[in-house]
Design a protein around this motif. Structure first.
Motif, PDB file in Angstrom:
ATOM      1  N   LEU A   1       0.850  -1.177   0.000  1.00 14.83           N
ATOM      2  CA  LEU A   1       0.000   0.000   0.000  1.00 14.83           C
ATOM      3  C   LEU A   1       0.889   1.230   0.000  1.00 14.83           C
ATOM      4  O   LEU A   1       1.711   1.414   0.895  1.00 14.83           O
ATOM      5  CB  LEU A   1      -0.925   0.015   1.221  1.00 14.83           C
ATOM      6  CG  LEU A   1      -1.950   1.144   1.233  1.00 14.83           C
ATOM      7  CD1 LEU A   1      -3.023   0.901   0.174  1.00 14.83           C
ATOM      8  CD2 LEU A   1      -2.600   1.282   2.602  1.00 14.83           C
ATOM      9  N   VAL A   2       0.717   2.044  -1.032  1.00 13.77           N
ATOM     10  CA  VAL A   2       1.406   3.320  -1.132  1.00 13.77           C
ATOM     11  C   VAL A   2       0.421   4.366  -0.643  1.00 13.77           C
ATOM     12  O   VAL A   2      -0.724   4.401  -1.103  1.00 13.77           O
ATOM     13  CB  VAL A   2       1.801   3.605  -2.595  1.00 13.77           C
ATOM     14  CG1 VAL A   2       2.415   4.984  -2.728  1.00 13.77           C
ATOM     15  CG2 VAL A   2       2.748   2.537  -3.106  1.00 13.77           C
ATOM     16  N   THR A   3       0.822   5.184   0.317  1.00 15.43           N
ATOM     17  CA  THR A   3      -0.053   6.262   0.777  1.00 15.43           C
ATOM     18  C   THR A   3       0.637   7.586   0.491  1.00 15.43           C
ATOM     19  O   THR A   3       1.852   7.714   0.655  1.00 15.43           O
ATOM     20  CB  THR A   3      -0.418   6.137   2.277  1.00 15.43           C
ATOM     21  OG1 THR A   3       0.695   6.469   3.092  1.00 15.43           O
ATOM     22  CG2 THR A   3      -0.907   4.744   2.613  1.00 15.43           C
ATOM     23  N   LEU A   4      -0.166   8.540   0.028  1.00 17.02           N
ATOM     24  CA  LEU A   4       0.384   9.799  -0.461  1.00 17.02           C
ATOM     25  C   LEU A   4      -0.388  10.976   0.107  1.00 17.02           C
ATOM     26  O   LEU A   4      -1.609  10.914   0.257  1.00 17.02           O
ATOM     27  CB  LEU A   4       0.310   9.828  -1.989  1.00 17.02           C
ATOM     28  CG  LEU A   4       0.974   8.606  -2.643  1.00 17.02           C
ATOM     29  CD1 LEU A   4       0.080   7.989  -3.660  1.00 17.02           C
ATOM     30  CD2 LEU A   4       2.297   8.987  -3.211  1.00 17.02           C
ATOM     31  N   GLU A   5       0.329  12.038   0.374  1.00 20.91           N
ATOM     32  CA  GLU A   5      -0.268  13.236   0.934  1.00 20.91           C
ATOM     33  C   GLU A   5      -1.074  14.013  -0.115  1.00 20.91           C
ATOM     34  O   GLU A   5      -2.118  14.575   0.186  1.00 20.91           O
ATOM     35  CB  GLU A   5       0.849  14.119   1.494  1.00 20.91           C
ATOM     36  CG  GLU A   5       0.400  15.405   2.110  1.00 20.91           C
ATOM     37  CD  GLU A   5       1.568  16.227   2.622  1.00 20.91           C
ATOM     38  OE1 GLU A   5       1.406  16.805   3.706  1.00 20.91           O
ATOM     39  OE2 GLU A   5       2.620  16.300   1.955  1.00 20.91           O
ATOM     40  N   LEU A   6      -0.605  14.029  -1.356  1.00 21.96           N
ATOM     41  CA  LEU A   6      -1.203  14.854  -2.397  1.00 21.96           C
ATOM     42  C   LEU A   6      -1.882  14.024  -3.478  1.00 21.96           C
ATOM     43  O   LEU A   6      -1.338  13.002  -3.919  1.00 21.96           O
ATOM     44  CB  LEU A   6      -0.132  15.730  -3.058  1.00 21.96           C
ATOM     45  CG  LEU A   6       0.683  16.635  -2.137  1.00 21.96           C
ATOM     46  CD1 LEU A   6       1.803  17.302  -2.915  1.00 21.96           C
ATOM     47  CD2 LEU A   6      -0.212  17.656  -1.472  1.00 21.96           C
ATOM     48  N   LEU A   7      -3.024  14.486  -3.956  1.00 23.92           N
ATOM     49  CA  LEU A   7      -3.743  13.814  -5.039  1.00 23.92           C
ATOM     50  C   LEU A   7      -2.885  13.765  -6.298  1.00 23.92           C
ATOM     51  O   LEU A   7      -2.852  12.741  -6.987  1.00 23.92           O
ATOM     52  CB  LEU A   7      -5.070  14.517  -5.319  1.00 23.92           C
ATOM     53  CG  LEU A   7      -5.870  13.972  -6.500  1.00 23.92           C
ATOM     54  CD1 LEU A   7      -6.226  12.504  -6.291  1.00 23.92           C
ATOM     55  CD2 LEU A   7      -7.112  14.802  -6.735  1.00 23.92           C
ATOM     56  N   GLU A   8      -2.170  14.832  -6.603  1.00 22.67           N
ATOM     57  CA  GLU A   8      -1.339  14.834  -7.816  1.00 22.67           C
ATOM     58  C   GLU A   8      -0.251  13.765  -7.740  1.00 22.67           C
ATOM     59  O   GLU A   8       0.121  13.182  -8.761  1.00 22.67           O
ATOM     60  CB  GLU A   8      -0.741  16.206  -8.095  1.00 22.67           C
ATOM     61  CG  GLU A   8       0.351  16.632  -7.142  1.00 22.67           C
ATOM     62  CD  GLU A   8       0.910  18.007  -7.457  1.00 22.67           C
ATOM     63  OE1 GLU A   8       1.972  18.077  -8.106  1.00 22.67           O
ATOM     64  OE2 GLU A   8       0.282  18.994  -7.046  1.00 22.67           O
ATOM     65  N   ASP A   9       0.241  13.472  -6.547  1.00 24.08           N
ATOM     66  CA  ASP A   9       1.230  12.400  -6.397  1.00 24.08           C
ATOM     67  C   ASP A   9       0.590  11.029  -6.611  1.00 24.08           C
ATOM     68  O   ASP A   9       1.220  10.131  -7.167  1.00 24.08           O
ATOM     69  CB  ASP A   9       1.892  12.467  -5.022  1.00 24.08           C
ATOM     70  CG  ASP A   9       2.908  13.596  -4.911  1.00 24.08           C
ATOM     71  OD1 ASP A   9       3.343  14.124  -5.963  1.00 24.08           O
ATOM     72  OD2 ASP A   9       3.261  13.951  -3.776  1.00 24.08           O
ATOM     73  N   GLU A  10      -0.662  10.864  -6.165  1.00 19.87           N
ATOM     74  CA  GLU A  10      -1.365   9.604  -6.424  1.00 19.87           C
ATOM     75  C   GLU A  10      -1.505   9.381  -7.928  1.00 19.87           C
ATOM     76  O   GLU A  10      -1.233   8.287  -8.429  1.00 19.87           O
ATOM     77  CB  GLU A  10      -2.753   9.616  -5.776  1.00 19.87           C
ATOM     78  CG  GLU A  10      -3.549   8.360  -6.076  1.00 19.87           C
ATOM     79  CD  GLU A  10      -4.970   8.395  -5.542  1.00 19.87           C
ATOM     80  OE1 GLU A  10      -5.711   7.440  -5.830  1.00 19.87           O
ATOM     81  OE2 GLU A  10      -5.354   9.358  -4.852  1.00 19.87           O
ATOM     82  N   LEU A  11      -1.898  10.406  -8.649  1.00 19.69           N
ATOM     83  CA  LEU A  11      -2.055  10.298 -10.099  1.00 19.69           C
ATOM     84  C   LEU A  11      -0.711  10.017 -10.773  1.00 19.69           C
ATOM     85  O   LEU A  11      -0.631   9.204 -11.691  1.00 19.69           O
ATOM     86  CB  LEU A  11      -2.689  11.575 -10.648  1.00 19.69           C
ATOM     87  CG  LEU A  11      -4.090  11.892 -10.113  1.00 19.69           C
ATOM     88  CD1 LEU A  11      -4.568  13.243 -10.627  1.00 19.69           C
ATOM     89  CD2 LEU A  11      -5.074  10.801 -10.435  1.00 19.69           C
ATOM     90  N   ARG A  12       0.350  10.686 -10.308  1.00 16.43           N
ATOM     91  CA  ARG A  12       1.691  10.463 -10.853  1.00 16.43           C
ATOM     92  C   ARG A  12       2.140   9.024 -10.613  1.00 16.43           C
ATOM     93  O   ARG A  12       2.676   8.363 -11.505  1.00 16.43           O
ATOM     94  CB  ARG A  12       2.702  11.421 -10.229  1.00 16.43           C
ATOM     95  CG  ARG A  12       4.137  11.212 -10.703  1.00 16.43           C
ATOM     96  CD  ARG A  12       5.085  12.123  -9.971  1.00 16.43           C
ATOM     97  NE  ARG A  12       4.799  13.495 -10.309  1.00 16.43           N
ATOM     98  CZ  ARG A  12       5.620  14.267 -11.015  1.00 16.43           C
ATOM     99  NH1 ARG A  12       6.776  13.812 -11.416  1.00 16.43           N
ATOM    100  NH2 ARG A  12       5.286  15.502 -11.291  1.00 16.43           N
ATOM    101  N   PHE A  13       1.908   8.519  -9.398  1.00 19.21           N
ATOM    102  CA  PHE A  13       2.307   7.150  -9.084  1.00 19.21           C
ATOM    103  C   PHE A  13       1.547   6.165  -9.976  1.00 19.21           C
ATOM    104  O   PHE A  13       2.150   5.261 -10.558  1.00 19.21           O
ATOM    105  CB  PHE A  13       2.056   6.832  -7.610  1.00 19.21           C
ATOM    106  CG  PHE A  13       2.447   5.422  -7.255  1.00 19.21           C
ATOM    107  CD1 PHE A  13       3.765   5.102  -6.981  1.00 19.21           C
ATOM    108  CD2 PHE A  13       1.500   4.408  -7.223  1.00 19.21           C
ATOM    109  CE1 PHE A  13       4.125   3.799  -6.676  1.00 19.21           C
ATOM    110  CE2 PHE A  13       1.856   3.117  -6.924  1.00 19.21           C
ATOM    111  CZ  PHE A  13       3.168   2.813  -6.655  1.00 19.21           C
ATOM    112  N   LYS A  14       0.237   6.329 -10.088  1.00 17.35           N
ATOM    113  CA  LYS A  14      -0.558   5.411 -10.925  1.00 17.35           C
ATOM    114  C   LYS A  14      -0.121   5.459 -12.377  1.00 17.35           C
ATOM    115  O   LYS A  14      -0.093   4.425 -13.068  1.00 17.35           O
ATOM    116  CB  LYS A  14      -2.044   5.768 -10.825  1.00 17.35           C
ATOM    117  CG  LYS A  14      -2.682   5.375  -9.515  1.00 17.35           C
ATOM    118  CD  LYS A  14      -4.141   5.778  -9.500  1.00 17.35           C
ATOM    119  CE  LYS A  14      -4.845   5.338  -8.251  1.00 17.35           C
ATOM    120  NZ  LYS A  14      -6.258   5.764  -8.231  1.00 17.35           N
TER     121      LYS A  14
END
Length: 85
Positions: free
Chosen positions: A66-79
């Motif tokens: 499970l990758v957890t991220l502070e920012l939505l833009e980082d979630e999109l970048r990771f995906k």
């Protein structure tokens, strides 16, 4: 990881990575069903804080990370950039 304590949420049983700079479960989360894959979080050039956990998804007992991220833009970048081995 043998000394790491597990964290149980409504959805996951988590084991923090010893490489985490932040041991927080952030709002944005991505479950990847690859328990043995090495995920180098620094290579994603994320802007915000992030953490990585070995994870067991409680709904189906599926093992992964499970990758957890502070920012939505980082979630999109990771995906966008995550490619399984």
């Amino acid at each position: 990881m043998a000394t790491a304590k597990s964290i149980t949420t409504d959805d996951y049983k988590l084991f923090p990575s010893p490489r985490n700079r932040h041991r927080t479960i952030f709002l944005h989360r991505v479950f990847v069903p690859y328990p043995y894959m090495l995920i180098d979080m620094d290579s994603y050039n994320l802007k915000g804080k992030h953490s990585l956990f070995a994870a067991c998804r409680l709904a189906d007992n599926k093992m992964g990370q499970l990758v957890t991220l502070e920012l939505l833009e980082d979630e999109l970048r990771f995906k966008e950039r995550f490619v399984p081995d």
